[in-house]
Design a protein around this motif. Sequence first.
Motif, PDB file in Angstrom:
ATOM      1  N   UNK A  57       0.776  -1.216  -0.065  1.00 24.36           N
ATOM      2  CA  UNK A  57       0.074  -0.024   0.019  1.00 24.36           C
ATOM      3  C   UNK A  57       0.802   1.116  -0.161  1.00 24.36           C
ATOM      4  N   UNK A  58       2.256   1.189  -0.428  1.00 22.04           N
ATOM      5  CA  UNK A  58       3.033   2.279  -0.389  1.00 22.04           C
ATOM      6  C   UNK A  58       3.606   2.364  -1.823  1.00 22.04           C
ATOM      7  N   UNK A  59       3.746   3.903  -2.263  1.00 19.27           N
ATOM      8  CA  UNK A  59       4.647   4.066  -3.360  1.00 19.27           C
ATOM      9  C   UNK A  59       6.039   4.123  -2.956  1.00 19.27           C
ATOM     10  N   UNK A  60       6.778   2.995  -3.498  1.00 23.48           N
ATOM     11  CA  UNK A  60       8.334   2.976  -2.986  1.00 23.48           C
ATOM     12  C   UNK A  60       9.077   3.533  -4.185  1.00 23.48           C
ATOM     13  N   UNK A  61       8.710   3.672  -5.410  1.00 22.68           N
ATOM     14  CA  UNK A  61       9.534   4.220  -6.472  1.00 22.68           C
ATOM     15  C   UNK A  61       8.997   4.448  -7.668  1.00 22.68           C
ATOM     16  N   UNK A  62       9.691   5.329  -8.317  1.00 18.85           N
ATOM     17  CA  UNK A  62       9.004   5.561  -9.818  1.00 18.85           C
ATOM     18  C   UNK A  62       9.876   4.902 -10.959  1.00 18.85           C
ATOM     19  N   UNK A  63       9.173   4.260 -11.755  1.00 17.06           N
ATOM     20  CA  UNK A  63       9.803   3.449 -12.867  1.00 17.06           C
ATOM     21  C   UNK A  63      10.096   4.417 -14.079  1.00 17.06           C
ATOM     22  N   UNK A  64      11.184   4.772 -14.700  1.00 14.83           N
ATOM     23  CA  UNK A  64      11.328   5.205 -15.906  1.00 14.83           C
ATOM     24  C   UNK A  64      11.846   3.979 -17.031  1.00 14.83           C
ATOM     25  N   UNK A  65      11.173   4.058 -17.813  1.00 13.51           N
ATOM     26  CA  UNK A  65      11.410   2.939 -18.886  1.00 13.51           C
ATOM     27  C   UNK A  65      11.250   3.389 -20.336  1.00 13.51           C
ATOM     28  N   UNK A  66      11.545   2.590 -21.019  1.00 15.25           N
ATOM     29  CA  UNK A  66      11.633   2.797 -22.785  1.00 15.25           C
ATOM     30  C   UNK A  66      12.809   3.852 -22.953  1.00 15.25           C
ATOM     31  N   UNK A  67      13.963   3.876 -22.183  1.00 10.52           N
ATOM     32  CA  UNK A  67      15.202   4.713 -22.557  1.00 10.52           C
ATOM     33  C   UNK A  67      15.824   4.196 -23.699  1.00 10.52           C
TER      34      UNK A  67
END
Length: 216
Positions: A57-67
Amino acid sequence: GPAHLFRLAGKCFSFLESTYKYEFCPFHNVTQHEQTFRWNAYSGILGIWHEWEIENNTFVGMWMREGDSCETKSRQTKVHLVCGKSNKLAYVSEPSTCVYSLTFETPLVCHPHSLLVYPTLTEALQRKWDEVEQLLYDGLITEQGYKKLLKEIFEEAGLLKATEEKEVEKQNKKINLEFETVEKCSEKYKQLSEEIKTLKDLLSQHGIIYKGNSGE
């Protein structure tokens, strides 16, 4: 995601590591720039804002994909959000080839409830989550089923990206819903019957014999 983090949108934070400068622009992208005078110095995208990483139930990180492409795949970066006195990119590593890990410090996540997922959902999705919790409590679903249903709620909220198969499934579901009432079904049947009659007339005009029974 958490509305209070949106104030970071439009800003960028950099970090120097050896001869590389990393730049993190929340809700936008992560880039890497080689700080040398070489004619072919590398400058590229390590990931574009894609989805959240959610645990308990927690936002632990942000995914930046398709680099930028890297051998057979695209570069991607996970940005860990941790409590800090100021907004700054504190640490960068590459735990596996072309998969980067960034640590971003910010006072915006210091409150114990600042990264909870539930409060960011609509009332309808919160009710769905409550129902899933009840099913788990009553022992009507397994832990695995519970996680699957929660993932679907997060996808519906736009916090996670649905897989391509899921998108196709959603479209099919939409089509099936068109026939959820007898009226809609009858209406569609009438429409198709008229189309068949028109086609039969066309065939007759061209001297083509139509061999079909009424059931077809």
